[in-house]
Design a protein around this motif. Structure first.
Motif, PDB file in Angstrom:
ATOM      1  N   PRO A  18       4.526  -4.389   6.933  1.00  0.00           N
ATOM      2  CA  PRO A  18       3.062  -4.526   6.908  1.00  0.00           C
ATOM      3  C   PRO A  18       2.563  -5.200   5.632  1.00  0.00           C
ATOM      4  CG  PRO A  18       3.699  -2.279   6.384  1.00  0.00           C
ATOM      5  CD  PRO A  18       4.963  -3.001   6.731  1.00  0.00           C
ATOM      6  N   CYS A  46       9.504  -8.523   0.671  1.00  0.00           N
ATOM      7  CA  CYS A  46      10.185  -8.544  -0.626  1.00  0.00           C
ATOM      8  C   CYS A  46      11.659  -8.211  -0.474  1.00  0.00           C
ATOM      9  CB  CYS A  46       9.517  -7.578  -1.602  1.00  0.00           C
ATOM     10  SG  CYS A  46       9.914  -5.872  -1.278  1.00  0.00           S
ATOM     11  N   ARG A 102       4.035  -5.205  -3.261  1.00  0.00           N
ATOM     12  CA  ARG A 102       5.289  -5.797  -3.703  1.00  0.00           C
ATOM     13  C   ARG A 102       5.586  -7.147  -3.027  1.00  0.00           C
ATOM     14  NH1 ARG A 102       8.782  -4.096  -6.844  1.00  0.00           N
ATOM     15  NH2 ARG A 102       8.613  -1.859  -6.964  1.00  0.00           N
TER      16      ARG A 102
END
Ligand code: SF4
Length: 411
Positions: free
Chosen positions: A274, A308, A278
């Motif tokens: 979602p 990430c 980060r």
């Protein structure tokens, strides 16, 4: 991916009928239906849409048969269609007879619109002689006014009674190649009607929320109604009625069945994180680009787009393939193992290339084609860069928790 295969929800046992080559009911796979929005008399345009629907996963297509030109169109469409064709009949029973003459593999009759018993029985007799099934398509919006009055309005019981009345006429001429729908645009009403209907009949049921509307609301309403029933074991064939390109209906139907594990996966299952503090890329943008890139590819793989490299490969380790952003690069991973590094601008292209390779050669071969140690080293490097830049609390959870505790203590 963790492919659990078709689920065995306790499916209510129904009789099986055949719509052309497609079995409906019993233990047949739940089928996907849609309807063309072209003029049926326009044979080329209609066939083009039927082919697009079939390519999107549609098993059975319905076309309106509202006049003689449409029936004549059907005579040319049916032999060239890749999937069985059902003629949709509303007010004129003669159109049902004309569609049978055209060779359709199924009829849909709306009992609210064709009400004379003698007309219904003529159609059922003809369908019986030709071995063609009929769907009794009750529609909340066009319920027989007599039933509306008797039940004091549109109720689940009124819709079920409409179907039962029609069944009685069919029985009188010894016709039993039947499936039934009791659609309404109100989801709780539609769910109640199907539940009630499944208690009193073992004919296969065609599920749908009628006039669900445009996307995304229509998709949500239809999914709410259809999946509630499917998970209760009710339903043998489904149709999304969306105010959209019918290809969207077919895709939605197919995707719903695949996501419930009710049909074998044929298409990409795209998962994406979602995004959060980060994220190193615009995850929504990359996920949308990946979705378009895989839209027409028949690859039964789960593919992950993760924001990430710190958490992405671990969180999506069950995916067949994934990509995680880090330090302006994309880190590709197969079953959680880092396999390659590509520039950020090539993330989607790299996913497509690796997905195609995995589909053709398998996961093991994909892992073997590269030096995973090198990819892991690069991922570790970018993970350290990200951690150095944002710390190990990029979403500031710890700070927030300290603040929450302070606030609570003050009270
Ligand atoms: S931690 Fe990384 S993978 Fe997880 S939601 Fe945030 S950006 Fe996505």
């Amino acid at each position: 991916m963790a492919n659990h295969g078709p689920q065995k929800y306790l499916r209510k046992k129904t009789r099986q009928i055949n719509v052309g080559k497609v079995a409906v009911g019993g233990d047949a796979p739940i089928s996907v239906q849609s309807m063309t929005i072209t003029k049926t008399a326009d044979v080329d345009a209609t066939l083009q849409q039927i082919y697009a629907l079939a390519a999107a996963g549609c098993d059975i297509v319905r076309c309106t048969c509202n006049d003689a030109a449409a029936a004549e169109g059907l005579a040319k469409i049916v032999p060239r269609s890749p999937v069985p064709i059902i003629a949709d009949i509303h007010h004129q029973y003669r159109m049902a007879l004309a569609a049978l003459e055209a060779g359709v593999q199924g009829l849909r009759l709306n009992p609210g619109n064709i009400r004379k018993p003698e007309h219904i029985k003529v159609v059922a007799s003809e369908a019986r002689d030709r071995g063609v099934p009929i769907r009794i398509g009750v529609n909340g919006g066009s319920l027989d006014p007599a039933l509306y009055e008797k039940h004091g309005g549109l109720t689940a019981a009124a819709m079920v009674e409409s179907a039962q009345q029609e069944l009685k006429y069919f029985e009188e001429v010894d016709f039993n190649l039947v499936k039934i729908s009791v659609k309404a645009s109100n989801v709780p009403l539609m769910v109640d009607a199907y539940r009630m209907l499944s208690e009193v009949t073992d004919f296969p049921l065609h599920l749908g929320v009628t006039e669900a509307g445009p996307l995304p609301g229509g998709l949500i309403k239809a999914t709410a109604g259809i999946s509630t029933l499917l998970l209760e074991g009710i339903g043998d064939t489904i149709r999304y009625s969306l105010t959209a390109d019918p290809v969207e209906e077919a895709r939605a139907g197919r995707q719903l069945l695949e996501s419930l594990g009710l049909r074998e996966r044929k298409n990409v299952d795209l998962i994406a994180c979602p995004s959060c503090g980060r994220a190193e890329v615009d995850v929504i943008d990359i996920a949308q680009k990946a979705q378009s890139a895989f839209a027409d590819k028949k690859l039964p793989l789960q593919i992950a787009v993760m924001g990430c490299v710190v958490n992405g490969p671990g969180e999506a380790r069950e995916a067949d393939l994934g990509i995680a952003a880090g330090n302006k690069r994309g880190h590709l991973f197969v079953k959680g193992r880092n396999v390659a590094v590509v520039p950020e601008s090539e993330m989607v292209d790299a996913l497509v290339e690796w997905a195609t390779f995995i589909h053709e050669h398998g996961t093991e071969a994909a892992i073997k084609r590269v030096d995973t140690t090198l990819a892991e080293r690069e991922a570790a490097k970018d993970r350290s860069v990200a951690l150095a830049e944002k710390g190990d609390d990029a979403n500031h959870d710890t700070e927030k928790i300290v603040e929450i505790r302070r606030t609570v203590a003050e009270k």
